[in-house]
Design an enzyme around this catalytic site. Structure first.
Site, mmCIF file in Angstrom:
data_model
loop_
_atom_site.group_PDB
_atom_site.id
_atom_site.type_symbol
_atom_site.label_atom_id
_atom_site.label_comp_id
_atom_site.label_asym_id
_atom_site.label_seq_id
_atom_site.Cartn_x
_atom_site.Cartn_y
_atom_site.Cartn_z
ATOM 1 N N ASP A 183 -1.446 -8.980 10.980
ATOM 2 C CA ASP A 183 -0.569 -8.979 9.894
ATOM 3 C C ASP A 183 -0.792 -10.440 8.925
ATOM 4 O OD1 ASP A 183 1.608 -9.323 8.163
ATOM 5 O OD2 ASP A 183 3.007 -8.983 9.874
ATOM 6 N N SER A 215 -2.464 -6.917 -9.725
ATOM 7 C CA SER A 215 -1.873 -5.587 -10.294
ATOM 8 C C SER A 215 -1.589 -5.866 -11.605
ATOM 9 C CB SER A 215 -0.756 -5.206 -9.544
ATOM 10 O OG SER A 215 -0.143 -4.264 -10.128
ATOM 11 N N TYR A 247 8.255 -7.047 -6.322
ATOM 12 C CA TYR A 247 6.824 -6.886 -6.397
ATOM 13 C C TYR A 247 5.911 -7.291 -7.609
ATOM 14 C CZ TYR A 247 2.507 -3.905 -6.262
ATOM 15 O OH TYR A 247 1.107 -3.363 -6.231
ATOM 16 N N SER A 249 -7.852 -0.037 5.793
ATOM 17 C CA SER A 249 -7.522 1.166 6.723
ATOM 18 C C SER A 249 -7.391 2.325 5.711
ATOM 19 C CB SER A 249 -6.397 1.155 7.662
ATOM 20 O OG SER A 249 -5.442 0.497 7.090
ATOM 21 N N GLY A 272 -6.343 -4.973 4.427
ATOM 22 C CA GLY A 272 -5.780 -3.660 4.000
ATOM 23 C C GLY A 272 -7.017 -2.636 3.934
HETATM 24 P P1 NAP Z 1 -1.747 1.153 0.550
HETATM 25 O O1 NAP Z 1 -2.254 2.865 0.058
HETATM 26 O O2 NAP Z 1 -0.204 1.471 0.854
HETATM 27 O O3 NAP Z 1 -2.551 0.619 1.631
HETATM 28 C C1 NAP Z 1 -2.034 -0.560 1.740
HETATM 29 C C2 NAP Z 1 -3.104 -1.347 2.942
HETATM 30 O O4 NAP Z 1 -2.665 -2.499 3.400
HETATM 31 C C3 NAP Z 1 -3.159 -0.423 4.405
HETATM 32 O O5 NAP Z 1 -4.604 -0.707 4.763
HETATM 33 C C4 NAP Z 1 -2.124 -1.041 5.214
HETATM 34 O O6 NAP Z 1 -2.520 -1.348 6.735
HETATM 35 C C5 NAP Z 1 -2.287 -2.647 4.831
HETATM 36 N N1 NAP Z 1 -1.482 -3.667 5.002
HETATM 37 C C6 NAP Z 1 0.101 -3.453 4.424
HETATM 38 N N2 NAP Z 1 0.647 -4.569 5.113
HETATM 39 C C7 NAP Z 1 -0.273 -5.372 5.788
HETATM 40 C C8 NAP Z 1 -0.219 -6.480 6.356
HETATM 41 N N3 NAP Z 1 1.039 -7.305 6.351
HETATM 42 N N4 NAP Z 1 -1.391 -7.241 6.848
HETATM 43 C C9 NAP Z 1 -2.418 -6.633 6.819
HETATM 44 N N5 NAP Z 1 -2.509 -5.370 6.126
HETATM 45 C C10 NAP Z 1 -1.421 -4.778 5.580
HETATM 46 O O7 NAP Z 1 -1.812 0.448 -0.796
HETATM 47 P P2 NAP Z 1 -2.868 0.501 -1.953
HETATM 48 O O8 NAP Z 1 -2.345 1.337 -3.080
HETATM 49 O O9 NAP Z 1 -4.332 0.870 -1.440
HETATM 50 O O10 NAP Z 1 -2.793 -1.008 -2.415
HETATM 51 C C11 NAP Z 1 -3.901 -2.017 -2.074
HETATM 52 C C12 NAP Z 1 -3.483 -3.260 -2.863
HETATM 53 O O11 NAP Z 1 -3.710 -2.909 -4.352
HETATM 54 C C13 NAP Z 1 -2.220 -3.819 -2.732
HETATM 55 O O12 NAP Z 1 -2.351 -5.366 -2.807
HETATM 56 C C14 NAP Z 1 -1.359 -3.428 -4.138
HETATM 57 O O13 NAP Z 1 -0.311 -4.153 -4.347
HETATM 58 C C15 NAP Z 1 -2.659 -3.234 -4.976
HETATM 59 N N6 NAP Z 1 -2.521 -2.087 -6.258
HETATM 60 C C16 NAP Z 1 -2.218 -0.893 -5.878
HETATM 61 C C17 NAP Z 1 -1.923 -0.096 -7.182
HETATM 62 C C18 NAP Z 1 -1.741 1.210 -6.953
HETATM 63 O O14 NAP Z 1 -1.497 1.988 -8.075
HETATM 64 N N7 NAP Z 1 -2.117 1.958 -5.760
HETATM 65 C C19 NAP Z 1 -2.193 -0.586 -8.114
HETATM 66 C C20 NAP Z 1 -2.045 -2.182 -8.341
HETATM 67 C C21 NAP Z 1 -2.482 -2.757 -7.400
HETATM 68 P P3 NAP Z 1 -2.067 -0.017 7.556
HETATM 69 O O15 NAP Z 1 -2.915 1.287 7.250
HETATM 70 O O16 NAP Z 1 -2.235 -0.366 8.886
HETATM 71 O O17 NAP Z 1 -0.531 0.186 7.243
#
Ligand code: NAP
Length: 265
Positions: free
Chosen positions: A66, A156, A169, A11, A9
């Site tokens: 995926d 998280s 989640y 990207s 993930g």
């Molecule tokens: P995001 O901006 O929605 O980005 C998600 C990333 O994961 C994208 O690169 C997406 O690829 C990829 N992805 C989604 N489904 C996938 C799959 N089945 N296989 C491979 N890649 C996949 O999310 P984020 O906020 O950066 O979150 C990243 C991680 O941090 C997650 O595990 C999330 O639960 C955790 N997290 C986030 C927060 C927050 O506040 N943002 C807080 C705590 C934890 P595409 O671009 O191709 O869709």
């Protein structure tokens, strides 16, 4: 020869921040993504540019997979073998939120199954594949691995914080948090340390739809450090681990959450 990191993930969002931080450290990077090839290509180009700006030469290659699918996890590891022939760091970052936030008295099984598949099963079995390859590397090619391979999982604050409108989640992140103690215990004898980074509220596409809600909460003192977290904050923590800053720590949880986890009176 550069060390090699596989970041799932990567990207967008936190994964992108991690990939950039690792490239600056001199890692070659596999930029995994699910569907957004343009964003993945941009991250890869930015990794090469960021490293160059720091006087380093790295490669960054994109790989669609995926992580919830066994064949795709195999493809991702095979791609890394064929492209770079080594793996020094796996970062389990990819994860998803529910498409619709629904009260736990109403939420359905479809969303639950999707989140468990992507947020738990994916990283669990990808770690299994990567760990076996890492063991082979340190056993048969020890001289190439002066800095031991490592595994980092991005969980998280939802691992221990109840949000009743996205129970799926929370349950997925609580389950994911067991990955690190399990693999840390199993891999220590091979010198492979395993860490969890637990982000708080981070500004990415995932939190875009709830920006106003969190702006207000942060303004009201949700976190002692009164600001949104950024992908760079998480990238810096990953870079510290990747730089061997914690050689006598494994199974450790590192909170990168502005102090959200503190109990206060
Ligand atoms: P995001 O901006 O929605 O980005 C998600 C990333 O994961 C994208 O690169 C997406 O690829 C990829 N992805 C989604 N489904 C996938 C799959 N089945 N296989 C491979 N890649 C996949 O999310 P984020 O906020 O950066 O979150 C990243 C991680 O941090 C997650 O595990 C999330 O639960 C955790 N997290 C986030 C927060 C927050 O506040 N943002 C807080 C705590 C934890 P595409 O671009 O191709 O869709």
């Amino acid at each position: 020869m550069n060390r090699v990191a596989l970041v799932t993930g990567a990207s967008r969002g936190i994964g992108r921040g991690i990939a950039l931080a690792l490239a600056k450290l001199g890692f070659d990077v596999v930029v995994n993504y699910a569907g957004n090839a343009a964003a993945a290509r941009q991250t890869a180009a930015d990794c090469v540019a960021a490293a160059r700006a720091d006087g380093r030469k790295v490669r960054a290659e994109i790989c669609q997979a995926d992580i919830s699918q066994a064949a795709d996890r195999r493809k991702l590891v095979d791609f890394t073998k064929q492209t770079f022939a080594r793996l020094d760091l796996l970062v389990n970052n990819a994860g998803v939120a529910p498409n619709v936030r629904a009260d736990i008295l109403e939420a359905g099984e479809e969303s639950f199954d999707r989140l468990i598949a992507i947020n738990v099963k994916g990283p669990y079995f990808l770690t299994q594949l990567a760990a076996k390859w890492m063991i082979e590397q340190v056993t048969h090619q020890a001289s190439r691995f002066t800095s031991p391979p490592k595994i980092i999982t991005i969980s998280s604050i939802s691992a221990y914080t109840a949000s009743t409108n996205r129970g799926d989640y929370c349950v997925s992140k609580a389950a994911l948090s067991m990955l690190t103690p399990l693999f840390a215990s199993r891999l220590a004898e091979f010198g492979i340390n395993v860490y969890e980074i637990r982000p708080g509220v981070i500004a990415t596409d995932m939190t875009g739809p709830v920006k106003e809600k969190y702006d207000k909460l942060i303004g009201e003192g949700l976190t002692p450090i009164q600001r949104w977290g950024t992908p760079e904050d998480i990238g810096r923590a990953v870079a510290a681990i990747a730089s061997d800053a914690f050689p006598f720590s494994t199974g450790e949880v590192i909170n990168v959450d502005g102090g959200f986890h503190l109990r206060r009176l």
